[in-house]
Write a protein that holds these residues in place. Structure first.
Motif, mmCIF file in Angstrom:
data_model
loop_
_atom_site.group_PDB
_atom_site.id
_atom_site.type_symbol
_atom_site.label_atom_id
_atom_site.label_comp_id
_atom_site.label_asym_id
_atom_site.label_seq_id
_atom_site.Cartn_x
_atom_site.Cartn_y
_atom_site.Cartn_z
ATOM 1 N N LEU A 1 0.833 -1.204 0.000
ATOM 2 C CA LEU A 1 0.000 0.000 0.000
ATOM 3 C C LEU A 1 0.867 1.253 0.000
ATOM 4 C CD1 LEU A 1 -2.871 -0.896 2.517
ATOM 5 C CD2 LEU A 1 -2.912 -1.001 0.014
ATOM 6 N N GLU A 2 1.849 1.289 0.883
ATOM 7 C CA GLU A 2 2.732 2.455 0.940
ATOM 8 C C GLU A 2 3.567 2.564 -0.323
ATOM 9 O OE1 GLU A 2 5.873 4.549 4.027
ATOM 10 O OE2 GLU A 2 5.851 2.365 3.847
ATOM 11 N N GLN A 3 4.022 1.417 -0.832
ATOM 12 C CA GLN A 3 4.857 1.438 -2.033
ATOM 13 C C GLN A 3 4.089 1.961 -3.242
ATOM 14 O OE1 GLN A 3 8.258 0.496 -1.966
ATOM 15 N NE2 GLN A 3 7.790 0.538 0.224
ATOM 16 N N ASN A 4 2.832 1.559 -3.370
ATOM 17 C CA ASN A 4 2.052 1.905 -4.561
ATOM 18 C C ASN A 4 1.330 3.234 -4.457
ATOM 19 O OD1 ASN A 4 2.803 -0.586 -5.629
ATOM 20 N ND2 ASN A 4 0.977 -1.623 -4.851
ATOM 21 N N GLY A 5 0.978 3.628 -3.216
ATOM 22 C CA GLY A 5 0.180 4.848 -3.069
ATOM 23 C C GLY A 5 0.845 5.966 -2.310
ATOM 24 N N GLY A 6 2.078 5.760 -1.835
ATOM 25 C CA GLY A 6 2.775 6.807 -1.097
ATOM 26 C C GLY A 6 2.417 6.873 0.368
ATOM 27 N N SER A 7 1.331 6.226 0.759
ATOM 28 C CA SER A 7 0.902 6.153 2.158
ATOM 29 C C SER A 7 -0.080 4.992 2.269
ATOM 30 C CB SER A 7 0.233 7.445 2.606
ATOM 31 O OG SER A 7 -1.008 7.638 1.929
ATOM 32 N N ILE A 8 -0.423 4.622 3.499
ATOM 33 C CA ILE A 8 -1.357 3.511 3.682
ATOM 34 C C ILE A 8 -2.726 3.858 3.101
ATOM 35 C CG2 ILE A 8 -2.603 2.172 5.415
ATOM 36 C CD1 ILE A 8 -0.119 2.190 7.127
ATOM 37 N N ALA B 1 -4.514 2.282 -0.217
ATOM 38 C CA ALA B 1 -5.821 1.635 -0.114
ATOM 39 C C ALA B 1 -6.794 2.192 -1.152
ATOM 40 C CB ALA B 1 -6.382 1.812 1.288
ATOM 41 N N ILE B 2 -6.767 3.510 -1.362
ATOM 42 C CA ILE B 2 -7.633 4.123 -2.380
ATOM 43 C C ILE B 2 -7.264 3.627 -3.776
ATOM 44 C CG2 ILE B 2 -8.257 6.313 -3.472
ATOM 45 C CD1 ILE B 2 -7.928 7.640 -0.730
ATOM 46 N N LYS B 3 -5.972 3.583 -4.038
ATOM 47 C CA LYS B 3 -5.515 3.118 -5.352
ATOM 48 C C LYS B 3 -5.882 1.652 -5.569
ATOM 49 C CE LYS B 3 -1.455 3.265 -8.374
ATOM 50 N NZ LYS B 3 -1.620 1.912 -8.914
ATOM 51 N N ALA B 4 -5.739 0.827 -4.520
ATOM 52 C CA ALA B 4 -6.094 -0.587 -4.640
ATOM 53 C C ALA B 4 -7.591 -0.750 -4.899
ATOM 54 C CB ALA B 4 -5.688 -1.330 -3.367
ATOM 55 N N ARG C 1 -9.284 -2.473 -8.200
ATOM 56 C CA ARG C 1 -10.222 -3.602 -8.124
ATOM 57 C C ARG C 1 -11.487 -3.330 -8.936
ATOM 58 N NH1 ARG C 1 -8.513 -4.093 -2.642
ATOM 59 N NH2 ARG C 1 -10.282 -2.835 -1.935
ATOM 60 N N LYS C 2 -11.905 -2.071 -8.967
ATOM 61 C CA LYS C 2 -13.093 -1.732 -9.757
ATOM 62 C C LYS C 2 -12.815 -1.887 -11.243
ATOM 63 C CE LYS C 2 -15.870 1.547 -8.745
ATOM 64 N NZ LYS C 2 -16.480 2.873 -8.498
ATOM 65 N N LYS C 3 -11.592 -1.547 -11.671
ATOM 66 C CA LYS C 3 -11.229 -1.658 -13.077
ATOM 67 C C LYS C 3 -10.941 -3.102 -13.470
ATOM 68 C CE LYS C 3 -9.118 2.946 -13.239
ATOM 69 N NZ LYS C 3 -7.838 3.701 -13.435
ATOM 70 N N ASN C 4 -10.395 -3.857 -12.538
ATOM 71 C CA ASN C 4 -10.005 -5.242 -12.820
ATOM 72 C C ASN C 4 -10.615 -6.170 -11.771
ATOM 73 O OD1 ASN C 4 -7.970 -4.564 -15.000
ATOM 74 N ND2 ASN C 4 -7.059 -3.475 -13.266
ATOM 75 N N PRO C 5 -11.865 -6.546 -11.955
ATOM 76 C CA PRO C 5 -12.518 -7.424 -10.965
ATOM 77 C C PRO C 5 -11.767 -8.744 -10.802
ATOM 78 C CG PRO C 5 -14.102 -6.543 -12.552
ATOM 79 C CD PRO C 5 -12.731 -6.220 -13.079
ATOM 80 N N LYS C 6 -11.838 -9.283 -9.598
ATOM 81 C CA LYS C 6 -11.190 -10.558 -9.325
ATOM 82 C C LYS C 6 -11.869 -11.682 -10.100
ATOM 83 C CE LYS C 6 -9.536 -9.660 -4.614
ATOM 84 N NZ LYS C 6 -9.594 -10.130 -3.199
ATOM 85 N N PRO C 7 -11.114 -12.705 -10.484
ATOM 86 C CA PRO C 7 -11.748 -13.865 -11.127
ATOM 87 C C PRO C 7 -12.664 -14.575 -10.140
ATOM 88 C CG PRO C 7 -9.434 -14.312 -10.608
ATOM 89 C CD PRO C 7 -9.646 -12.850 -10.358
ATOM 90 N N SER C 8 -13.575 -15.370 -10.668
ATOM 91 C CA SER C 8 -14.533 -16.062 -9.805
ATOM 92 C C SER C 8 -13.806 -17.005 -8.854
ATOM 93 C CB SER C 8 -15.522 -16.853 -10.660
ATOM 94 O OG SER C 8 -14.831 -17.765 -11.504
ATOM 95 N N ARG C 9 -14.348 -17.131 -7.651
ATOM 96 C CA ARG C 9 -13.746 -17.974 -6.630
ATOM 97 C C ARG C 9 -13.996 -19.445 -6.925
ATOM 98 N NH1 ARG C 9 -15.657 -17.936 -1.547
ATOM 99 N NH2 ARG C 9 -13.656 -18.092 -0.474
ATOM 100 N N ASP C 10 -13.140 -20.263 -6.380
ATOM 101 C CA ASP C 10 -13.321 -21.704 -6.432
ATOM 102 C C ASP C 10 -14.625 -22.034 -5.697
ATOM 103 O OD1 ASP C 10 -13.255 -24.462 -6.082
ATOM 104 O OD2 ASP C 10 -11.082 -24.515 -5.769
#
Length: 376
Positions: A256-263, A267-270, A274-283
């Motif tokens: 989180l800190e590495q990608n967004g500069g702060s926690i 979290a906002i960037k993550a 996730r909205k742009k790239n939804p997770k694949p369906s779960r097992d």
């Protein structure tokens, strides 16, 4: 569902433990090393290990593979250490990567599997000497289901209150954002420090890999570490947060800190990603936890390593103490002290899941076999 502050900060689980390097290991005599099993407890356990100086080739047996593949004497991989890390790696090799690592064994110095996971049962009560729970992430749940333990899972109530004993009083942990201004586990100044740090008003990252303690103190302040993170960290890892790698143990938060500069920025960037790239369906085999929670098993955490060991069967070798590793032209020779005497194993590759000071002693003689800087 409500989630605690610690659930937000540390949502993932990686059962990996690092130990401080020991420079006093003898090359010929056993050593006794005290390892703290809980950062909030003075209870300690003893690990015995030894590195042999001289091994007589004439008294060494050659281990024969029992899988009926290849020439029967050269293994594809040896996993050293039958803690949860070693067992999960062996399980993955045996199931998902059998085409490249069919002949695999797991060796363990002790007469049991599980490493730091130790469960006792007496008079109808369960007692965990090591970790007492884990976060039900999909990778963990997949391992549980593959081991046949789905029906033995016990999930905690995500709405149940959680408390920390601080200054002689049980104090509730905030379970939702609106609780943050009012809970008495932290002082007003401690809350301000945590808030400013989460938004990025804190010292920059150092030039070295941080421990869990260093990361949390720098980002969120000492009160968050001492009163929130340390109690829960010890419950999952049964280890010292001052010696646990933040990147290894809580990689998602570190990122989180590495990608967004702060926690908060991370979290906002993550969330946006996730909205742009939804997770694949779960097992569909995996159970769905209700809210942010932790879980264990009906007979304690030791059920997991025992189930993994049972599935691996004869691939798990207990009471095998690794004495030396020798580099060959193609592969390695490992010599063990076992109940049947000295046994030599030839393998194409090795995976070490042992304390760093033990690995250092084993690998030091190999440093001359590799170019400078290639042996980690």
């Amino acid at each position: 569902m409500a989630a605690t502050l610690t659930d937000f900060l540390f949502p993932s689980l990686s059962i990996r433990h690092t130990f401080p390097a020991k420079s006093s290991l003898s090359s010929s005599k056993p050593c006794r090393i005290l390892i703290t099993t809980s950062s909030s407890s003075r209870r300690r356990s003893i690990l015995r290990c030894s590195i042999a100086k001289d091994i007589s080739p004439s008294s060494t047996k050659i281990h024969q593979s029992s899988d009926g593949d290849g020439d029967g004497s050269i293994l594809d991989c040896v996993v050293v250490g039958a803690g949860i890390s070693g067992l999960c790696i062996a399980q993955a090799l045996a199931t998902k990567h059998a085409e490249i690592a069919r002949n695999v064994i797991v060796t363990e110095t002790r007469d049991r599997v599980g490493g730091n996971i130790i469960t006792f049962e007496k008079d109808g009560f369960l007692w965990e000497e090591g970790p007492n729970s884990f976060q039900p992430s999909d990778p963990m749940l997949t391992t549980v289901v593959d081991c046949g333990l789905k029906d033995d899972l016990v999930f905690g109530d995500p709405n149940a209150p959680r408390f920390v004993l601080w200054n002689g009083k049980l104090r509730p942990v905030p379970s939702k954002p609106m609780d943050l201004p009012f809970f008495d586990l932290m002082s007003f100044s401690g809350k301000l420090r945590a808030g400013f740090g989460a938004f990025g008003l804190r010292p920059p990252p150092p030039g070295h890999e941080e421990s869990v303690e260093e990361f949390v103190r720098r980002n969120l302040g000492s009160e968050v570490f001492e009163r929130l993170i340390e109690p829960f960290c010890s419950g999952v890892y049964a280890g010292d947060p001052a010696k646990l790698s933040m990147k290894a143990a809580f990689g998602r938060v570190w990122n989180l800190e590495q990608n967004g500069g702060s926690i908060i920025g991370g979290a906002i960037k993550a969330f946006q990603d996730r909205k742009k790239n939804p997770k694949p369906s779960r097992d569909p085999r995996l159970p769905t936890p209700k809210g942010q929670t932790i879980c264990s098993f009906k007979k304690g955490l030791s059920m997991l390593p025992e189930a993994l060991s049972k599935r691996l069967g004869g691939k798990v070798k207990l009471s095998w103490k690794l004495l030396s590793v020798k580099k060959l032209d193609r592969g390695y020779t490992l010599t063990y002290e076992t109940p049947e005497g000295l046994i030599s194993v030839q393998t194409k590759s090795i995976i070490l899941t042992v304390p760093s000071h033990v690995a250092s002693s084993l690998l030091r003689p190999l440093s001359e076999c590799f170019p400078s800087g290639t042996l980690a």
